[in-house]
Design a protein around this motif. Structure first.
Motif, PDB file in Angstrom:
ATOM      1  N   GLU B  14       0.990  -1.197   0.278  1.00  0.00           N
ATOM      2  CA  GLU B  14      -0.062   0.082   0.022  1.00  0.00           C
ATOM      3  C   GLU B  14       0.850   1.115   0.084  1.00  0.00           C
ATOM      4  O   GLU B  14       1.960   1.194   0.496  1.00  0.00           O
ATOM      5  CB  GLU B  14      -0.897   0.140   1.352  1.00  0.00           C
ATOM      6  CG  GLU B  14      -1.820  -1.236   1.354  1.00  0.00           C
ATOM      7  CD  GLU B  14      -2.987  -1.229   0.404  1.00  0.00           C
ATOM      8  OE1 GLU B  14      -2.972  -0.389  -0.420  1.00  0.00           O
ATOM      9  OE2 GLU B  14      -3.713  -2.096   0.235  1.00  0.00           O
ATOM     10  N   GLY B  18       6.023   5.201   5.625  1.00  0.00           N
ATOM     11  CA  GLY B  18       6.789   4.478   6.610  1.00  0.00           C
ATOM     12  C   GLY B  18       7.024   2.907   6.132  1.00  0.00           C
ATOM     13  O   GLY B  18       7.652   2.112   7.023  1.00  0.00           O
ATOM     14  N   ILE B  19       6.487   2.583   5.049  1.00  0.00           N
ATOM     15  CA  ILE B  19       6.753   1.129   4.899  1.00  0.00           C
ATOM     16  C   ILE B  19       7.884   0.800   4.230  1.00  0.00           C
ATOM     17  O   ILE B  19       8.504  -0.161   4.585  1.00  0.00           O
ATOM     18  CB  ILE B  19       5.604   0.694   3.710  1.00  0.00           C
ATOM     19  CG1 ILE B  19       4.206   0.876   4.075  1.00  0.00           C
ATOM     20  CG2 ILE B  19       5.943  -0.639   3.336  1.00  0.00           C
ATOM     21  CD1 ILE B  19       3.061   0.539   3.284  1.00  0.00           C
ATOM     22  N   GLN B  22       9.999  -0.177   7.148  1.00  0.00           N
ATOM     23  CA  GLN B  22       9.901  -1.388   7.729  1.00  0.00           C
ATOM     24  C   GLN B  22      10.296  -2.698   7.066  1.00  0.00           C
ATOM     25  O   GLN B  22      10.854  -3.621   7.414  1.00  0.00           O
ATOM     26  CB  GLN B  22       8.201  -1.711   7.668  1.00  0.00           C
ATOM     27  CG  GLN B  22       7.575  -0.750   8.689  1.00  0.00           C
ATOM     28  CD  GLN B  22       5.976  -1.220   8.642  1.00  0.00           C
ATOM     29  OE1 GLN B  22       5.690  -2.125   8.727  1.00  0.00           O
ATOM     30  NE2 GLN B  22       5.144  -0.004   8.304  1.00  0.00           N
ATOM     31  N   ARG B  66       9.465 -13.739   3.264  1.00  0.00           N
ATOM     32  CA  ARG B  66       8.351 -13.996   4.086  1.00  0.00           C
ATOM     33  C   ARG B  66       8.182 -13.122   5.135  1.00  0.00           C
ATOM     34  O   ARG B  66       7.096 -12.667   5.655  1.00  0.00           O
ATOM     35  CB  ARG B  66       8.561 -15.437   4.790  1.00  0.00           C
ATOM     36  CG  ARG B  66       8.243 -16.392   3.713  1.00  0.00           C
ATOM     37  CD  ARG B  66       7.770 -17.811   4.529  1.00  0.00           C
ATOM     38  NE  ARG B  66       7.626 -18.744   3.519  1.00  0.00           N
ATOM     39  CZ  ARG B  66       8.030 -20.158   3.575  1.00  0.00           C
ATOM     40  NH1 ARG B  66       8.523 -20.250   4.697  1.00  0.00           N
ATOM     41  NH2 ARG B  66       7.853 -20.991   2.579  1.00  0.00           N
ATOM     42  N   GLN B  67       9.488 -12.580   5.771  1.00  0.00           N
ATOM     43  CA  GLN B  67       9.120 -11.606   6.926  1.00  0.00           C
ATOM     44  C   GLN B  67       8.778 -10.208   6.297  1.00  0.00           C
ATOM     45  O   GLN B  67       7.935  -9.579   6.983  1.00  0.00           O
ATOM     46  CB  GLN B  67      10.624 -11.342   7.619  1.00  0.00           C
ATOM     47  CG  GLN B  67      10.630 -12.424   8.660  1.00  0.00           C
ATOM     48  CD  GLN B  67      12.005 -12.689   9.487  1.00  0.00           C
ATOM     49  OE1 GLN B  67      12.869 -12.000   8.952  1.00  0.00           O
ATOM     50  NE2 GLN B  67      11.778 -13.527  10.768  1.00  0.00           N
ATOM     51  N   LYS B  70       5.074 -10.193   5.744  1.00  0.00           N
ATOM     52  CA  LYS B  70       4.294 -10.365   6.970  1.00  0.00           C
ATOM     53  C   LYS B  70       3.862  -8.896   7.365  1.00  0.00           C
ATOM     54  O   LYS B  70       2.917  -8.656   8.130  1.00  0.00           O
ATOM     55  CB  LYS B  70       5.184 -11.004   8.010  1.00  0.00           C
ATOM     56  CG  LYS B  70       4.224 -11.192   9.312  1.00  0.00           C
ATOM     57  CD  LYS B  70       5.351 -11.904  10.231  1.00  0.00           C
ATOM     58  CE  LYS B  70       4.800 -11.968  11.609  1.00  0.00           C
ATOM     59  NZ  LYS B  70       5.435 -12.894  12.677  1.00  0.00           N
ATOM     60  N   LYS B  71       4.572  -7.960   6.945  1.00  0.00           N
ATOM     61  CA  LYS B  71       4.358  -6.524   7.392  1.00  0.00           C
ATOM     62  C   LYS B  71       3.016  -6.112   6.799  1.00  0.00           C
ATOM     63  O   LYS B  71       2.574  -6.360   5.621  1.00  0.00           O
ATOM     64  CB  LYS B  71       5.248  -5.668   6.712  1.00  0.00           C
ATOM     65  CG  LYS B  71       6.641  -5.636   7.085  1.00  0.00           C
ATOM     66  CD  LYS B  71       6.735  -5.420   8.444  1.00  0.00           C
ATOM     67  CE  LYS B  71       8.221  -5.821   9.080  1.00  0.00           C
ATOM     68  NZ  LYS B  71       8.463  -5.717  10.450  1.00  0.00           N
ATOM     69  N   LEU B  72       2.354  -5.482   7.737  1.00  0.00           N
ATOM     70  CA  LEU B  72       0.751  -5.696   7.561  1.00  0.00           C
ATOM     71  C   LEU B  72       0.293  -4.867   6.234  1.00  0.00           C
ATOM     72  O   LEU B  72      -0.705  -5.218   5.490  1.00  0.00           O
ATOM     73  CB  LEU B  72       0.125  -4.759   8.687  1.00  0.00           C
ATOM     74  CG  LEU B  72      -1.057  -5.240   8.890  1.00  0.00           C
ATOM     75  CD1 LEU B  72      -1.271  -5.974  10.186  1.00  0.00           C
ATOM     76  CD2 LEU B  72      -2.187  -4.221   8.604  1.00  0.00           C
ATOM     77  N   ASP B  73       1.229  -3.937   5.808  1.00  0.00           N
ATOM     78  CA  ASP B  73       0.647  -3.048   4.565  1.00  0.00           C
ATOM     79  C   ASP B  73       1.499  -3.561   3.140  1.00  0.00           C
ATOM     80  O   ASP B  73       1.160  -2.842   2.072  1.00  0.00           O
ATOM     81  CB  ASP B  73       0.863  -1.466   4.813  1.00  0.00           C
ATOM     82  CG  ASP B  73       0.066  -1.033   5.938  1.00  0.00           C
ATOM     83  OD1 ASP B  73      -1.418  -1.382   5.857  1.00  0.00           O
ATOM     84  OD2 ASP B  73       0.570  -0.476   6.753  1.00  0.00           O
ATOM     85  N   VAL B  74       1.977  -4.676   3.396  1.00  0.00           N
ATOM     86  CA  VAL B  74       2.690  -5.047   2.356  1.00  0.00           C
ATOM     87  C   VAL B  74       1.664  -6.217   1.658  1.00  0.00           C
ATOM     88  O   VAL B  74       1.265  -7.161   2.332  1.00  0.00           O
ATOM     89  CB  VAL B  74       4.112  -6.119   2.615  1.00  0.00           C
ATOM     90  CG1 VAL B  74       4.691  -6.834   1.545  1.00  0.00           C
ATOM     91  CG2 VAL B  74       5.177  -4.745   3.038  1.00  0.00           C
ATOM     92  N   ILE B  75       1.606  -6.044   0.468  1.00  0.00           N
ATOM     93  CA  ILE B  75       0.670  -7.005  -0.220  1.00  0.00           C
ATOM     94  C   ILE B  75       1.118  -8.228  -0.729  1.00  0.00           C
ATOM     95  O   ILE B  75       0.681  -9.347  -0.416  1.00  0.00           O
ATOM     96  CB  ILE B  75       0.119  -6.306  -1.764  1.00  0.00           C
ATOM     97  CG1 ILE B  75      -1.032  -5.011  -1.067  1.00  0.00           C
ATOM     98  CG2 ILE B  75      -1.061  -7.226  -2.216  1.00  0.00           C
ATOM     99  CD1 ILE B  75      -1.085  -4.082  -2.284  1.00  0.00           C
TER     100      ILE B  75
END
Lengths: 567, 185
Positions: B14, B18-19, B22, B66-67, B70-75
């Motif tokens: 998304e 800040g992504i 992360q 995979r990690q 796992k980040k919430l806003d990563v599609i």
């Protein structure tokens, strides 16, 4: 006529109530004052527990969440208020505990200017939270809160941080409750591959010596009954992780005890003998696996987990079964054949007897010498008919408590597993009394851990939180001392510790107190503590240089456990 | 030392502040150097695309991806070896015009690499090249040897996978379909 607008702070209150929040743990301060001001009008619906330090708020929210299964909430101010919760946020992340931390933040106009009590909280918490978000406008409050709670409680639960800018607290907005159950970039329950299920079923059906590893995922997925049905049909012995201890009753015939460094001999030795290893909602922590190079190499590994990033992270997995284990366990149970593994299950007995004779009996049932830690834990567990909630600190008290406390009810273990946070116990136990008000909460601490968050005795006093505190005092930072004895030639570098007069401390807070020094007084002391109306501090003076055994020394294989110390 | 491969990771996320932080934190935690990083809007509205390259082992790249995912806003996040993608890099070379004019060898080199002169004035000229990383580097080395380079910049890798569809489209459609099915069942 347009709907009346409300402030962002009021929108927060309504959003929290909409999420079903009734309890929050917090501490006011400058940048969160508008929220505290409206909270004053919501006191009848939102029970705010004033802690004595924000770390206490975070751990209390964790304790609350762990026993209730609901999201724990804490409310703090910006800057130091927010950073004081960091240990709790990191702890909740590694132990998958659903909490939402709402922190004040300076107004958006001041962001980035090093304003008073400004800290880049989103930047600080991103690596240690499931999600962190800055609310900059009042109109975003309802959406952000709905998203925060959905993320915290769904999938693999975890901590969410909301950084609430002051102008967004004051600003006016329309309000309508937000329902949120879908985020396109986030899959809380990944699809289960039917092929993997088929492979798992085939492996389980063919297994001669299967072993199940029970993790906290079973409790988090409310899959305790599904687990029982699965292991009973397949007749598979189980070892539980520290956080998974109460997912299966301790007295269940298939529960072979705790895994890991200080776990039980049987399940650890058998990990390296089994032919199929079925891990359910656990993450193969190094404290469970010991040396990875020799861990369960002979076994086919089936891993049930909701988090794809856990598959193969530490231990190579032959068959990954993704998805909520409540669903995947039922699927497996339906498809597997009924089995009888009596011979394999009986083979644990030799190890159980060995451990009982060499470790458990001398620890729990000594006839002379000072009181042992295991003896205290066992006596409290018996006196509460194994029905209490166990909260522990970290160190020897934790390992002894988790080894010797028994569980008959789910969601009964509250301990800092992944982070190993000393000082966790007291605030978490306070939270647990609010999360499970009908249950007895037994908090086992050492003299080190208690003193790390001892200020929360003020919260205990003010809230009349009925925490049964069992202080196992050995005048040492016992776990480090044990390691110093074993690996650092008995050089007790800063582990002996001078203690205050706990009787006076308890008395200052109006908390019931008794000190037990003799074995003969132990039962009576415990009875007094449990009978006491409200919080009680039972100080038990235990053996100073007691050791937790058995032990897999760091770097050793899981099946190698020392039963006695040669140092 | 284990044999390392240059991997290209393609991430879709998304478009939220800040992504990047992360994503890079996943590399920092494991002390993996990012060789190149390119971030831009993707073909899907509101979705950003990251192209990241790094040297690591097959085992680690799997865990890293995979990690990240796992980040919430990563599609979505995927990794590729060079064989599985079509890749390019863009570079610009700022050359001193007098040198360029004085030495005919410079123009020859530029032509040989298929680079273009896109700007010329009395002081400097700009040469642009789109190509593989190694060629971009060797053009730079040759121009430098001719003592005419004032500035040099390169974009970092961009890449498309050689499979037919943009996977993220399929994934989002599938997610939505699943959600609707579960909701109505």
């Amino acid at each position: 006529m347009s709907k009346q607008q409300i402030t962002g702070a009021e929108a927060l209150m309504r959003s929290l109530e909409h999420e079903g929040v009734k309890t929050l743990f917090g501490y006011p301060g400058g940048a969160i004052m508008p929220v505290y001001d409206v909270l004053y009008d919501h006191r009848d619906r939102l029970n705010h527990i004033l802690v004595r330090h924000e770390q206490g708020a975070a751990h209390a929210a964790q304790g609350f969440a762990r026993v209730s299964g609901e999201v724990g909430v804490c409310l703090v101010t910006s800057g130091p208020g927010a950073t004081n919760t960091i240990t709790g946020v990191a702890d909740a992340m590694i132990d998958s505990t659903p909490i939402v931390v709402i922190a004040g933040q300076v107004g958006t106009g001041l962001l980035g200017t090093d304003a008073f009590q400004e800290v880049d909280l989103v930047g600080v918490t991103q690596p240690i939270s499931k999600w962190s978000y800055q609310i900059r406008r009042a109109e975003d409050v309802a959406w952000a809160v709905a998203r925060a709670f959905y993320i915290a409680r769904s999938g693999r639960p975890g901590p969410v941080v909301l950084d609430f800018a002051k102008n967004a607290q004051i600003g006016l907005t329309d309000y309508a409750p937000v329902e949120l159950d879908y985020i396109r970039s986030y899959d809380p329950d990944p699809e289960t591959d039917p092929k993997a299920v088929g492979e798992a079923v085939a492996l389980i059906n063919e297994a001669k010596k299967p072993l199940v590893l029970v993790g906290q995922g079973v409790e988090l997925g409310n899959a305790q009954e599904e687990l029982k049905a699965f292991v009973e049909k397949a007749d598979i012995p189980c070892g539980c992780t520290l956080l998974g201890l109460s997912a299966l009753p301790s007295d269940h015939r298939l529960n072979k005890g705790m895994l890991g460094m200080h776990g039980n001999l049987g399940p650890n030795v058998k990990t390296n003998e089994c032919d199929v290893l079925i891990a359910v909602g656990m993450r193969f922590d190094d404290r469970v696996t010991g040396k990875l190079e020799t861990y369960a190499k002979q076994a086919k590994v089936i891993h049930l987990d909701v988090d794809p990033s856990e598959i193969g992270k530490n231990v190579p997995v032959d068959v990954p079964v993704l998805g909520n284990c409540k669903r995947t366990l039922s699927l497996l149970t339906e498809l597997i054949q009924k089995h009888d593994h009596t011979e394999w299950i009986n083979s644990f007995q030799t190890y159980e007897e060995k451990e009982y004779n060499q470790v458990i009996r001398p620890e729990v049932f000594p006839t002379e010498g000072p009181i042992n830690m295991g003896e205290v834990v066992n006596a409290v567990s018996e006196a509460t008919r194994h029905e209490a909630v166990l909260v522990t600190d970290v160190g020897q008290n934790q390992m002894m408590a988790c080894r010797y406390f028994k569980f008959s009810k789910n969601r009964s273990v509250v301990t800092s597993g992944g982070m190993g946070t000393m000082g966790f116990c007291l605030p978490a136990a306070i939270g647990a009394t609010f999360g499970a008000p009908e249950r007895t909460v037994c908090a086992f601490m050492g003299d080190g851990g208690l003193q790390m968050t001892m200020q929360e005795l003020g919260t205990v006093m003010e809230q009349k939180a009925p925490v049964k505190m069992i202080l196992m005092n050995n005048n040492y930072l016992g776990n480090v001392r044990q390691w110093q004895a074993m690996f650092f030639r008995h050089r007790y570098s800063f582990t002996p510790m001078m203690n205050p007069d706990y009787e006076k401390i308890a008395s200052a807070y109006g908390i019931g107190y008794r000190r037990v020094m003799q074995r003969e007084e132990l039962q009576e002391g415990i009875a007094e503590m449990l009978k006491w109306d409200g919080a009680f501090l039972l100080e038990v003076c235990v053996v100073e240089e007691g050791n937790v055994l058995p032990m897999t020394p760091p770097g050793s294989s899981v099946n190698y456990m020392m039963l006695e110390l040669d140092c | 030392m284990e044999n390392k491969t240059l991997y290209t990771i393609i991430v879709h996320s998304e478009n939220i502040a800040g992504i990047l932080n992360q994503i890079t934190a996943v590399f920092t935690r494991r002390q993996i150097n990012i060789e190149s990083l390119n971030v831009s809007a993707s073909s899907i509205k509101g979705v950003h695309k990251y192209t990241i390259t790094c040297w690591t082992t097959p085992d680690i790249i799997e865990k890293v991806v995979r990690q990240i995912e796992k980040k919430l806003d990563v599609i979505q996040a995927h990794y590729f070896t060079d064989k599985e993608i079509f890749l390019r890099e863009v570079a610009m070379y700022k050359l001193a015009t007098p040198r360029l004019e004085a030495n005919t060898e410079v123009s020859k080199v530029i032509r040989r690499y298929g680079a273009h002169i896109v700007e010329v004035n009395q002081v400097f000229s700009i040469v642009e090249m789109t190509g593989m990383s190694a060629d971009i580097t060797s053009l730079y080395e040759e121009l430098r040897a001719l003592d005419c380079v004032l500035q040099f910049v390169r974009s970092g890798r961009i890449a498309v996978s050689t499979s037919c569809f943009e996977r993220v489209n399929e994934y989002l459609a599938h997610r939505e379909e699943r959600y609707n099915k579960e909701k109505h069942s």
